[in-house]
Design an enzyme around this catalytic site. Structure first.
Site, PDB file in Angstrom:
ATOM      1  N   HIS A   1       7.570 -16.883 -18.681  1.00 37.95           N
ATOM      2  CA  HIS A   1       6.502 -16.153 -17.974  1.00 37.95           C
ATOM      3  C   HIS A   1       5.244 -16.170 -18.829  1.00 37.95           C
ATOM      4  O   HIS A   1       5.298 -16.043 -20.051  1.00 37.95           O
ATOM      5  CB  HIS A   1       6.936 -14.739 -17.566  1.00 37.95           C
ATOM      6  CG  HIS A   1       6.976 -13.704 -18.647  1.00 37.95           C
ATOM      7  ND1 HIS A   1       5.863 -12.994 -19.057  1.00 37.95           N
ATOM      8  CD2 HIS A   1       8.004 -13.220 -19.383  1.00 37.95           C
ATOM      9  CE1 HIS A   1       6.217 -12.123 -19.986  1.00 37.95           C
ATOM     10  NE2 HIS A   1       7.507 -12.245 -20.220  1.00 37.95           N
TER      11      HIS A   1
ATOM     12  N   GLU B   1       5.786 -11.595 -14.120  1.00 36.72           N
ATOM     13  CA  GLU B   1       7.133 -11.241 -14.586  1.00 36.72           C
ATOM     14  C   GLU B   1       7.178  -9.768 -14.944  1.00 36.72           C
ATOM     15  O   GLU B   1       8.165  -9.070 -14.685  1.00 36.72           O
ATOM     16  CB  GLU B   1       7.512 -12.094 -15.813  1.00 36.72           C
ATOM     17  CG  GLU B   1       8.951 -11.899 -16.289  1.00 36.72           C
ATOM     18  CD  GLU B   1       9.151 -10.797 -17.321  1.00 36.72           C
ATOM     19  OE1 GLU B   1      10.306 -10.510 -17.672  1.00 36.72           O
ATOM     20  OE2 GLU B   1       8.152 -10.200 -17.782  1.00 36.72           O
TER      21      GLU B   1
ATOM     22  N   ASP C   1      11.787 -16.270 -23.166  1.00 34.32           N
ATOM     23  CA  ASP C   1      10.964 -15.069 -23.084  1.00 34.32           C
ATOM     24  C   ASP C   1      11.140 -14.312 -24.402  1.00 34.32           C
ATOM     25  O   ASP C   1      12.224 -13.786 -24.673  1.00 34.32           O
ATOM     26  CB  ASP C   1      11.428 -14.223 -21.895  1.00 34.32           C
ATOM     27  CG  ASP C   1      10.533 -13.011 -21.652  1.00 34.32           C
ATOM     28  OD1 ASP C   1       9.577 -12.805 -22.422  1.00 34.32           O
ATOM     29  OD2 ASP C   1      10.817 -12.282 -20.683  1.00 34.32           O
TER      30      ASP C   1
ATOM     31  N   HIS D   1       5.217  -4.816 -25.770  1.00 37.35           N
ATOM     32  CA  HIS D   1       4.415  -4.184 -24.699  1.00 37.35           C
ATOM     33  C   HIS D   1       3.317  -3.284 -25.249  1.00 37.35           C
ATOM     34  O   HIS D   1       2.932  -2.307 -24.600  1.00 37.35           O
ATOM     35  CB  HIS D   1       5.317  -3.432 -23.705  1.00 37.35           C
ATOM     36  CG  HIS D   1       6.055  -4.373 -22.796  1.00 37.35           C
ATOM     37  ND1 HIS D   1       6.832  -3.980 -21.742  1.00 37.35           N
ATOM     38  CD2 HIS D   1       6.125  -5.740 -22.791  1.00 37.35           C
ATOM     39  CE1 HIS D   1       7.349  -5.041 -21.125  1.00 37.35           C
ATOM     40  NE2 HIS D   1       6.930  -6.120 -21.755  1.00 37.35           N
TER      41      HIS D   1
HETATM   42  N1  TRP Z   1       9.959  -9.715 -20.601  1.00 33.49           N
HETATM   43  C1  TRP Z   1      11.119  -8.904 -20.834  1.00 33.49           C
HETATM   44  C2  TRP Z   1      10.771  -7.495 -20.449  1.00 33.49           C
HETATM   45  O1  TRP Z   1       9.620  -7.128 -20.595  1.00 33.49           O
HETATM   46  C3  TRP Z   1      11.522  -8.928 -22.281  1.00 33.49           C
HETATM   47  C4  TRP Z   1      12.943  -8.704 -22.452  1.00 33.49           C
HETATM   48  C5  TRP Z   1      13.569  -7.549 -22.709  1.00 33.49           C
HETATM   49  C6  TRP Z   1      13.943  -9.697 -22.367  1.00 33.49           C
HETATM   50  N2  TRP Z   1      14.899  -7.756 -22.806  1.00 33.49           N
HETATM   51  C7  TRP Z   1      15.142  -9.045 -22.589  1.00 33.49           C
HETATM   52  C8  TRP Z   1      13.906 -11.046 -22.110  1.00 33.49           C
HETATM   53  C9  TRP Z   1      16.342  -9.769 -22.577  1.00 33.49           C
HETATM   54  C10 TRP Z   1      15.100 -11.755 -22.099  1.00 33.49           C
HETATM   55  C11 TRP Z   1      16.289 -11.105 -22.318  1.00 33.49           C
HETATM   56  O2  TRP Z   1      11.608  -6.758 -19.980  1.00 33.49           O
HETATM   57 ZN    ZN Z   2       8.567 -10.931 -21.350  1.00 33.75          ZN
END
Ligand code: TRP
Ligand code: ZN
Ligand code: CA
Length: 444
Positions: free
Chosen positions: A131, A177, A206, A293
């Site tokens: 994303h 996303e 990600d 975040h």
């Molecule tokens: N983009 C995901 C999110 O903001 C980041 C994330 C959290 C994630 N836990 C994850 C990505 C586990 C892959 C697997 O929630």
């Molecule tokens: Zn993410």
């Protein structure tokens, strides 16, 4: 010295013959005088080492885009579309067929970018994606500039190599996303069932450069998972199964319609345990990404080693899964005992396996998988020695200063009786760096 020079020249000659036979050269280059040498060796395409500097340069650009557009690259904001434009321009210039898909979410236009690499089996699609949107509170450099940049640089490496994989390769950058996998859901929902059925797999990236990283592999499709684990074990990095929220990224959209998925992750807000810090380094009792975040998810919020390893893992998976042909019903013999390789000037060392119950001669496509842990693979000459002593050169000092030799070779061993003792022979011909044979396997 007087001994090693002729040895090396012989090995170079053998390798050159292998290369000639392997090449799908135009007829003008297909030498009519090609000798019927017994040493026809074809290396499987070796995955590239993805340059960390290139991946980081993309992150710098994404940071600049955020800075120039109110500090973020979030869905519906100017920084998101500018991110899309940046990635698309790179792919267009590299020969990809790009498609911009638009959708609407929360009253704003969203974008997915799809890039197809021309060629491969249109009925067997291997896709990698990330994303591209951030949350509105920051630039989103680890989440998810990291995955976006690694996938972009892997696509550019496919172009540099002019890779001709068996499968059709597709790359994707998802919008929205952070609003609930909106872009990837939109993409998947708009795929006709016949198109969905063509996917051999979807690989998701990600957050792969977390500042206090863990090395997590998604526990989904077994073949994809194993490919990543093989890569990391080859570089001596232990992995764990990803558990910080299954379904929390775009792979869930694909998994929901039955497409095999996998991916990598270096951790978000969860805390690194003492045991994890022991094996991976970093700080226990602290989040994998303290800036998750947040406004501090900027270019300082990246662990270079994690980003480097994971970027190489992306390419390793694309090269291997993209080239994968059905595994032949071969018989394998493996030796997993470590054999130390003394530094130059030292004797060649060998690791034996005993093949039995294989009728007749070895096939023309005898496969040799080599896993050597070494700090400088350009030091190494690696041969396969047949039961009668015939030497087939596999590797002759290529790869420069890269670590380790984890590779698969196809050897025309059809002049050899299969049963008997086969040896992997390794000689270190340059001083300083050392290592060991980790394991090797021959498949008839
Ligand atoms: N983009 C995901 C999110 O903001 C980041 C994330 C959290 C994630 N836990 C994850 C990505 C586990 C892959 C697997 O929630
Ligand atoms: Zn993410
Ligand atoms: Ca050495």
């Amino acid at each position: 010295m007087s001994l090693s020079v002729p040895r090396r020249l012989a090995a170079v000659a053998a390798l050159a013959v292998g290369g000639l036979i392997a090449a799908t050269a135009p007829s003008a280059l297909a030498a009519p005088t090609a000798p019927a040498a017994p040493t026809a060796v074809t290396a499987a395409p070796t995955p590239p080492d993805i340059p960390l500097a290139n991946v980081k340069a993309h992150l710098t650009q994404l940071q600049t885009i955020a800075t120039n557009n109110g500090g973020n690259r979030a869905h519906g904001r100017a920084g998101y579309k500018a991110s899309i434009d940046y990635v698309k321009a790179k792919l267009d210039a590299a020969g990809f067929t790009t498609t911009l898909q638009t959708f609407t979410s929360s009253g704003a236009t969203g974008y997915n970018l799809i890039a197809d690499w021309p060629g491969g089996d249109p009925d067997s699609v291997l896709m990698a994606g990330a994303h591209l949107d951030s949350v509105s509170s920051g630039a989103g450099i680890n989440d998810n500039g990291s995955g976006s940049a690694a996938v972009l640089e892997t696509a550019l490496a496919v172009s540099r190599a002019q890779l001709q994989p068996t499968k059709h390769l597709r790359f994707g950058w998802w919008g929205a996303e952070e609003l609930g996998l909106i872009g990837s859901k939109y993409y998947v929902n708009n795929l006709p069932a016949a198109e969905r059925a063509k996917f051999s797999g979807y690989l998701n990236f990600d957050m792969i450069g977390s500042p206090n990283p863990g090395y997590f592999v998604y526990d989904d499709d077994a073949a994809i998972e194993q490919t990543f684990k093989t890569y990391f074990s080859g570089i001596g990095v232990p992995t764990e199964i990803e558990t910080e929220g299954d379904g929390r990224s775009d792979h869930a959209s694909f998994k929901n319609v039955g497409i095999p998925v996998g991916g990598l992750f270096t951790g978000a807000s969860r805390t690194k345990t003492a045991a994890q810090a022991q094996k991976w380094g970093g700080t226990s009792g602290q989040a994998f990404d303290r800036c998750y975040h947040s406004s501090c998810d900027n270019t300082s919020n990246i662990n270079d080693t994690a980003l480097d390893r994971n970027s190489d893992a992306v390419a390793y998976a694309i090269w291997n899964l993209g080239a994968a042909t059905p595994v032949p019903p071969g018989k394998s013999f493996e030796n997993t005992a470590d054999v130390n390789i003394p530094d130059s000037p030292g004797a060649a060392v060998t690791s034996p396996v005993t093949a039995s119950d294989v009728p007749g001669n070895a096939p023309a496509t005898t496969k040799v998988d080599v896993n050597i842990v070494h700090t400088y693979r350009g030091d190494l000459v690696v041969d396969l020695v047949a039961p009668d002593g015939t030497v087939y050169n596999l590797h002759n000092r290529s790869g420069g200063s890269a670590d380790n030799l984890v590779a698969s070779y196809t050897v025309n061993a059809s002049a050899e009786v299969a049963n008997g003792v086969w040896k992997l022979q390794v000689k270190d011909v340059a001083a300083q760096d050392v290592g060991y044979i980790n394991s090797w396997k021959i498949t008839f």
